[in-house]
Design an enzyme around this catalytic site. Structure first.
Site, PDB file in Angstrom:
ATOM      1  N   HIS A 181      -5.229  14.038  12.478  1.00 30.37           N
ATOM      2  CA  HIS A 181      -4.326  13.136  13.175  1.00 30.37           C
ATOM      3  C   HIS A 181      -3.091  13.820  13.338  1.00 30.37           C
ATOM      4  CE1 HIS A 181      -7.112  10.236  11.521  1.00 30.37           C
ATOM      5  NE2 HIS A 181      -7.138   9.503  12.608  1.00 30.37           N
ATOM      6  N   HIS A 198      -0.359   3.184  11.876  1.00 25.93           N
ATOM      7  CA  HIS A 198       0.966   3.890  11.732  1.00 25.93           C
ATOM      8  C   HIS A 198       0.805   5.183  12.578  1.00 25.93           C
ATOM      9  CE1 HIS A 198      -1.567   6.081   8.587  1.00 25.93           C
ATOM     10  NE2 HIS A 198      -0.588   7.296   9.024  1.00 25.93           N
ATOM     11  N   GLU A 245      -1.965  15.038   9.658  1.00 28.11           N
ATOM     12  CA  GLU A 245      -2.914  14.633   8.554  1.00 28.11           C
ATOM     13  C   GLU A 245      -4.413  15.235   8.800  1.00 28.11           C
ATOM     14  OE1 GLU A 245      -2.927  10.519   8.411  1.00 28.11           O
ATOM     15  OE2 GLU A 245      -0.834  10.091   7.852  1.00 28.11           O
ATOM     16  N   HIS A 303      -2.872   5.919  14.091  1.00 26.27           N
ATOM     17  CA  HIS A 303      -4.205   5.873  13.705  1.00 26.27           C
ATOM     18  C   HIS A 303      -4.295   4.640  12.504  1.00 26.27           C
ATOM     19  CE1 HIS A 303      -2.012   8.938  11.179  1.00 26.27           C
ATOM     20  NE2 HIS A 303      -3.117   8.595  10.473  1.00 26.27           N
ATOM     21  N   HIS A 355       0.977  -1.105   0.050  1.00 24.71           N
ATOM     22  CA  HIS A 355       0.024  -0.189  -0.032  1.00 24.71           C
ATOM     23  C   HIS A 355       1.065   1.230   0.049  1.00 24.71           C
ATOM     24  CE1 HIS A 355      -3.486   2.401   1.233  1.00 24.71           C
ATOM     25  NE2 HIS A 355      -2.737   2.991   1.775  1.00 24.71           N
TER      26      HIS A 355
END
Lengths: 317, 317, 317, 317, 317, 317
Positions: free
Chosen positions: C245, C215, C221, C251, C172
């Site tokens: 975040h 992570h 973010e 999260h 990902h």
């Protein structure tokens, strides 16, 4: 010319050796690069368009590309090395963690004051351009510049003023720590040419094989000797001589130097009375036909490493 | 916290001193920066998400921003310094003309192997974020990372492996030559913080005043002492103490050190048995109220320079 | 204003949400930064000094610092996000190995043709400067620029034209691969703000946990949702909402998304009908008092991760 | 040697193909550049001064400039490609917006552990230097390095671990997105050589002509095929073969591939079982006389584009 | 202090105006930045640690951060501007296409020769540090530096030696073409502060509105006037005054200057007898409370643009 | 071809002169570099794959590397210069302190709109590649590109729109201030080639020898004349001719120009009605055999400096 790299108008290097017994009668200039003079024997009096410089062995001078000059020999005889730098002009290396001072200090570089001569007589000028020599004759001396400003000027430097740094704990640093002047390329860390000076200094490294270690590397190392004995060579490397180790050619101290380094104690030792220089470049230096044909070529150069005994006594794996 | 610069999420530095007699029961992490531990007394056992590190005086450890850890005290008591680096992560300095090896060598930095604990019990986590502490309680230990890859990992380094370089001819180099780790800024040559180590070494400079000279400069110098005596201070600077010389505050060796340097001979001398460290930054370090209120503050700090006699005997102009 | 970083005249970012039911009667300009409009509900008609732009949800517009403009609401109602960029102007990211095309393509950014109005009537101008609002009244409309040249101009972009790249094998990728526009800092790799768009795309990764993994990281973010459902949140993240975040706050996907990702097959799946955006910055975004006092604040935000079962079944060490 | 660019000691590239049925009896090293081995048939066992590597088709190995090695053929036969890189050492490309992971991941590159042999027998060494081969004979094997540290070491990589990225929306990205290793120049964005791998992946682009489009460009593209069929060539490009498209030579998929791409549907399609590689450089690659004289040269190479019908049906201007 | 930006130890700028009728009795140094003196009335005799400088109106001097000095007033009265530069030291701008010479030429900057005084009497030193003043008293004058080397030295420059360039065809160039000294930031093209001098010159532009055009821009422009009249202001801007146009505040020539420029012919015109200076920065300059409370503040500053008639006569769209 | 430097696929320059009386019947493209056309006599109609350009003397056009085109001669006769740039593509120079506008302004460069022809007839294409010409014949015209996007497109520029800057005080600036387009190298400040235009302008320098001074320098200066008389040459330099001054070849104005400059007054003077261009490079330009054999070669070129009298009248030293 002794050896040279592939050369363009903006890159490359050529190494020359000179020996002369007579003053230059004419004027010379080099459109192909700047000239770094490293006398080994006899002083050079260099009259340039921008003033007069005099250098003796243990000193160097740099004449910029295109500056006209004339050399006289006050001692009647002169021998030495010339590095013709076709790349970026020599400058002091960035010092990195060495900080604000160290190695060659800017204040020790000397530039001449303006000087001129007014001579209305036939004067021959020889110019090097694209690897060839071109001559013409003027009706007056071109060393007639009354005043000047700017920073493209000749300069001299006394190598004994070099602030030599080194290890004060253990290990043998890279010779780059002796860099006096560098001609950088556009790739950080890759010089067109570094001019390195190995002079008087203390050796104090503990737990260390003190001479330059055996190695192969990416650099081409062309060394000269100004006086004394180089500490990795107990014989065969005379003042005025040159050695060339090409890229990836393995080399190291000769057998006697190796054995002394392995068996002598490691108390502080002052290395004094010798001075070696190195022209080091990542570009391969090809010897000229003239150099390869010299009667003084050492065809058995690698015999200094003969009989280096094996010291490995086995290891359990 | 002893002193700190103006700080943003991407720049600045804070210097802490610690003294502890008890293991941390909980987990800590710092979102404001990475933590450089410099123990002066007592070992630290640091269990992190990525493995376990143990350091003793003369060693250092760095815990990256955001990594969770817990410290235990195998010796029951611990004292030392912590540098909280809010800027770019510590890295090895570019060596410049020092070349391929020297100063702190990469192979001497040790990173832990993966380790984890599976403890299903209440565990408090404290996180520092934007200068404040935030706590929460989990029902298990977060030190449960079974495996990891990447390079944002804790590491340790033994300062006695530092390859100290220095002058082997004359002059006293800039302390930047002792840089172990640096946190650079986007301005080349200006570090957010340099961590400097002054350890065992030979002093051989000739024609030189050997201690750090008297100076004012643009850096803020915060020094600590791990053991022994610092060569510019014959008294008043004890292991575990700190000194701070702010930007443009004049300083130099104390009177006894100065006089010894002026009158002693210049034979090679081994400096052994002492280790000082310096946190050096161009950002002004402001002492905390806590530090200024300490009963151990030295209000007459500058008296060490009293009675430094005038040595100037006149000059003809 | 919802959240903002530490801000100077040349750095920082502020995130706003807007909801309006009425046209702006006056003229506005922002001396503190450029404005990136991201409508989520209702079109915006933006009349600027340099021409007219109209944007609808799934489109964005950028108004440069200091350009005067006036917004009308053709749909009578409008809601969305505004990113006020105090740093370097938004530009397309360097593509690195992505090559000559990809992500947002330059040809899809539209700049208005010149347009003006000649209205000799009282017109109020409000300017934001140093975080405050300043007003004055002119006797004519300042949207009277008859022609212009240069490149400091407003522009619009249709996010559905974004050429989304991603993994076509496994793993990902970092959301930075969805960067539409970036405001760089003088530190390579560290943006003042990245504007990221997560739109329709194929998911084909094999051997992979497909949603954004769990992570903690160095970025802050701040996400918004234009329409549909974000693939890491099966509930609780509504179009028009925002999530934040902070640096080093752990999260990941919520419990239902996690379980679906663990148990569903990995055949190609088209993600369609949703669009999320992210404002991502290394500078900590602090929520405003207004935001923290909102009745729509989710104090139990982290409950989406409750009951995430332990999947570790032991390992032999 | 098949093709090479203009080459200096610090720049350029040469592409070789090899076919062997017998182990090398001697030792080889290359002072002219590092060697990237890309086997297509048969494994290679490479014993180097720094340890042993074994690679099979779908794997690669890189031997640094100047490192001595010896190759054996466990399968009795071997064929493949060698890229001799005269420029900056291969490194991973900067990922740009791809972010922290993707393409070739650092953790998948494997370096050997130290290994040595102590063989006191005549051993021939051949060194390539300045385009020529030089031989000498030692009385022992030089593969006698007992231990080493540093980072100039051989390494291997399994191309099937390449994390292929691509479009997950529309369009056909530049092949630079498949870059495994790059040798940069001092001009950002211009590589001395990129090594590119085109392996298993999903094709999901919608509204798109999926094969590599018809183009002329500034790059010189030298392709090899490890196994299977390349998706722009339905015939005539066999595993072990090479194609060369020089700077500004127009090319694209052959007629059958073109027609299939125009008429087939655009559902997700897994490309599996083929692997092509590309050596791509802005320096013109000149075929050697040897290559031009090969009986396997395809003089009618461009016939694959014959009979590509005109699809333009007129446009109103 | 008149106005200042947000300031850190490594960035920012403060603008001061001074008026004095008496010599400084004590010594001053500034740890917060270097000081650029721009006298408008009366000479300044500046005795520094490194020598003595004397400047008159139309000249400037720069005293480096941390250098101690004392100012005397040979004319009994002095007025002028001081720019306190907290960022990178002033340097000459890179000339770009201007080439090897132009603007301020290096040879016109003068550095003092060493000078000292040996005064064994009480001497007060005042140091500015972190925005505050700190005083102490020594028993001797600190201006006792007998000799020095290095390049962190005070210097002076005669602004009438500035080689003013400008248009010799058409258009009105950016005032950056008048940059004398610049303090760069780590962002290319964004200066911490530019010091600009607008002096005697020819105006020859054809087809051009010659005064500085009406504009809003990203810079903060703080102007002073040394003598004469500035060509965009026919009234209201007296020698010794200052104007400040903040970021994105619209401004341009006053009404009389505008009308003259629109109606006068465009024959060559020598601008002589005036000298204006500008401190220009991208950081917002905030006026001090002291400045805002001055009785000489011009609250109707913008009235110079009243009655600027509309010249637009319609356009067919 | 008149003269060329050492050339690689990514560096170097070749200068051509053309004279033609007939349209090109075929198509040409150059894989070796982009082509800068500088017509001196007669218009050129250039049909390219991306559209049609028409240029007349005082205009220029640039055709990118690899773009196919065909030239017709509307005036039946054409003469001019072509600069074949093998290095980085021409771009506008960074303006440095000149600021936001000046020299060649981006808005004056014109790119064609798409245009195509659909001709199903035999068409010969000639391509230059590695210094040779290669031909093939297609069955249709390749100028059949119906639409295009991107920025690798042909463009034209009218040199009379060049915003010439110069001294408005004293001194004679470097001709680099007339740079229209530059092809940079990876060494800042060293161009592969600068294209310079010397057009109508005011000369107002006071206290100055106004023509280009006598100099030797590191650049190779290849000049052409479009019309009128160049102000350093009162004879012997005709429109359509070229002069070449190699690196370090001394040159300056001819004797009549020198004497006029020394004796005429220094009132403002408009230079009008002439246009010279210069191709200036640090790479040595070697004349071709063709050029050296031309009957129009001026073997006594340096006679224009004969009889330049000595003006030095002695100096007291």
């Amino acid at each position: 010319m002794l050896a040279g790299s592939e050369t363009t108008a903006t890159n490359g290097v050529t190494i020359h050796q000179y020996y002369a017994t007579q003053d230059m009668g004419r004027i010379f200039s080099d459109a192909d690069g700047e000239l770094l003079f490293v006398p080994q024997l006899g002083r050079l009096s260099i009259d340039t368009e921008l003033g007069r410089l005099s250098i003796a062995p243990r000193e160097i001078a740099v004449i910029p590309r295109g500056i006209r000059f004339r050399v006289a020999l006050p001692d009647g005889e002169a021998r030495g090395y010339v590095c013709e730098n076709h790349g970026a002009m020599f400058r002091l290396p960035d010092l990195g963690p060495i900080g604000a001072n160290g190695l060659a200090n800017p204040r020790d570089f000397l530039t001449p004051v303006a000087w001129y001569e007014e001579r209305d007589e036939k004067t021959e000028i020889v110019q090097k351009f694209m690897g060839r020599l071109w001559a013409t004759t003027l009706d007056h001396s071109p060393l007639d510049v009354v005043a000047w400003h700017g920073n493209l000027a000749p300069y001299k430097y006394d190598l004994t003023r070099f602030n030599t740094l080194g290890t004060v704990s253990f290990d043998h640093p890279d010779p780059s720590i002796f860099t006096v002047l560098t001609s950088p390329t556009s790739t950080p860390g890759v010089a067109n040419i570094d001019f390195v000076c190995i002079a008087d200094r203390w050796m104090v490294a503990e737990h260390t094989f003190r001479p330059p270690w055996f190695h192969r590397n990416v650099m081409n190392e062309c060394m000269g000797l100004i006086e004394g004995a180089y500490d990795a060579k107990q014989g065969g490397f005379e003042p005025g001589g040159m050695s060339l180790h090409g890229m990836m050619a393995a080399h190291g101290p000769d057998r006697p130097s190796t054995e002394r380094a392995m068996h002598d104690g490691l108390q502080p030792r002052k290395v004094a009375g010798s001075m070696a220089v190195m022209f080091e470049t990542q570009q391969v230096l090809l010897p000229t036909r003239h150099a390869l044909a010299s009667p003084r070529l050492q065809p058995d150069y690698d015999s200094v490493w003969n009989d280096l005994g094996k010291t490995f006594t086995g290891a359990t794996r």
